[in-house]
Scaffold this motif. Sequence first.
Motif, short mmCIF file in Angstrom:
data_model
loop_
_atom_site.label_atom_id
_atom_site.label_comp_id
_atom_site.label_asym_id
_atom_site.label_seq_id
_atom_site.Cartn_x
_atom_site.Cartn_y
_atom_site.Cartn_z
N GLU A 136 0.84 -1.20 0.00
CA GLU A 136 0.00 0.00 0.00
C GLU A 136 0.87 1.24 0.00
O GLU A 136 1.61 1.50 0.96
CB GLU A 136 -0.93 0.02 1.21
N GLU A 137 0.76 2.03 -1.07
CA GLU A 137 1.49 3.29 -1.17
C GLU A 137 0.71 4.42 -0.51
O GLU A 137 -0.52 4.40 -0.48
CB GLU A 137 1.77 3.66 -2.63
N SER A 138 1.45 5.40 -0.05
CA SER A 138 0.85 6.62 0.48
C SER A 138 1.87 7.75 0.33
O SER A 138 3.04 7.50 0.06
CB SER A 138 0.46 6.45 1.95
N GLY A 139 1.38 8.98 0.51
CA GLY A 139 2.28 10.12 0.50
C GLY A 139 2.24 10.96 -0.76
O GLY A 139 2.92 11.99 -0.84
N GLY A 140 1.46 10.54 -1.74
CA GLY A 140 1.35 11.34 -2.95
C GLY A 140 0.57 12.62 -2.71
O GLY A 140 0.00 12.84 -1.63
N GLY A 141 0.58 13.49 -3.71
CA GLY A 141 -0.16 14.74 -3.59
C GLY A 141 0.24 15.72 -4.67
O GLY A 141 0.88 15.35 -5.66
N VAL A 142 -0.15 16.97 -4.46
CA VAL A 142 0.17 18.04 -5.39
C VAL A 142 1.22 18.93 -4.76
O VAL A 142 1.09 19.34 -3.60
CB VAL A 142 -1.09 18.87 -5.73
N VAL A 143 2.27 19.22 -5.51
CA VAL A 143 3.37 20.03 -5.01
C VAL A 143 3.88 20.93 -6.13
O VAL A 143 3.77 20.58 -7.30
CB VAL A 143 4.50 19.13 -4.46
N GLN A 144 4.40 22.07 -5.76
CA GLN A 144 4.97 22.97 -6.76
C GLN A 144 6.35 22.48 -7.18
O GLN A 144 7.05 21.78 -6.42
CB GLN A 144 5.08 24.38 -6.21
N ALA A 145 6.74 22.85 -8.38
CA ALA A 145 8.07 22.52 -8.87
C ALA A 145 9.12 22.99 -7.88
O ALA A 145 9.02 24.10 -7.33
CB ALA A 145 8.30 23.13 -10.24
N GLY A 146 10.11 22.13 -7.64
CA GLY A 146 11.14 22.43 -6.66
C GLY A 146 10.85 21.90 -5.27
O GLY A 146 11.73 21.89 -4.40
N GLY A 147 9.61 21.44 -5.06
CA GLY A 147 9.21 20.93 -3.77
C GLY A 147 9.60 19.48 -3.56
O GLY A 147 10.27 18.86 -4.40
N SER A 148 9.15 18.94 -2.42
CA SER A 148 9.51 17.57 -2.03
C SER A 148 8.29 16.79 -1.57
O SER A 148 7.32 17.37 -1.08
CB SER A 148 10.53 17.59 -0.88
N LEU A 149 8.37 15.49 -1.74
CA LEU A 149 7.39 14.56 -1.21
C LEU A 149 8.11 13.29 -0.77
O LEU A 149 9.15 12.95 -1.35
CB LEU A 149 6.33 14.18 -2.25
N ARG A 150 7.55 12.60 0.20
CA ARG A 150 8.07 11.28 0.57
C ARG A 150 6.95 10.26 0.43
O ARG A 150 5.92 10.37 1.10
CB ARG A 150 8.63 11.24 1.98
N LEU A 151 7.17 9.29 -0.42
CA LEU A 151 6.22 8.20 -0.60
C LEU A 151 6.59 7.04 0.32
O LEU A 151 7.77 6.79 0.55
CB LEU A 151 6.22 7.72 -2.05
N SER A 152 5.57 6.36 0.79
CA SER A 152 5.77 5.16 1.62
C SER A 152 5.08 3.98 0.96
O SER A 152 4.05 4.15 0.28
CB SER A 152 5.20 5.37 3.02
N CYS A 153 5.61 2.81 1.21
CA CYS A 153 5.04 1.56 0.70
C CYS A 153 5.06 0.57 1.85
O CYS A 153 6.14 0.10 2.23
CB CYS A 153 5.84 1.05 -0.49
N ALA A 154 3.90 0.27 2.40
CA ALA A 154 3.81 -0.57 3.58
C ALA A 154 3.14 -1.91 3.26
O ALA A 154 2.30 -2.00 2.37
CB ALA A 154 3.03 0.14 4.68
N THR A 155 3.54 -2.93 4.02
CA THR A 155 2.94 -4.25 3.88
C THR A 155 2.91 -4.93 5.24
O THR A 155 3.72 -4.62 6.11
CB THR A 155 3.73 -5.11 2.88
N SER A 156 1.99 -5.86 5.37
CA SER A 156 1.94 -6.64 6.59
C SER A 156 2.68 -7.98 6.43
O SER A 156 2.76 -8.76 7.37
CB SER A 156 0.48 -6.91 6.98
#
Length: 125
Positions: free
Chosen positions: A4-24
């Motif tokens: 399961e991925e999470s952490g996506g979104g809308v960001v301006q150019a030059g910005g940052s995001l951190r995506l996560s991928c979790a599993t049980s």
Amino acid sequence: VQLEESGGGVVQAGGSLRLSCATSSRSFSSFGMGWFRQAPGKGREFVATITWNGDTTDYDDSVKGRFTISRDNAKNTAYLQMNTLKPEDTAVYYCAARVTPLWPLPTTPSAYNYWGQGTQVTVSS
């Protein structure tokens, strides 16, 4: 195995995001992990991979120096830190798991056994 991925979104150019991928899954620590992305009208493309123990990583040239893949086996989670984002990074991002050890980890999506549902990343100019 569910990812399961999470952490996506809308960001301006030059910005940052951190995506996560979790599993049980208790086997997570033995999986090679990859991140891929798919932009509208394009095929799924390789972004980054990391070995089961996190010792070795690989990146597509388009993200090298800007993105960092990592994992925490105690938390059964893989990450993709994305810095200095560009509009051309806009895509759905997927994490994937490969059961059979191999190095270097493949960059072709068909070599991976399990996939998440994807998370949208949109970078505005």
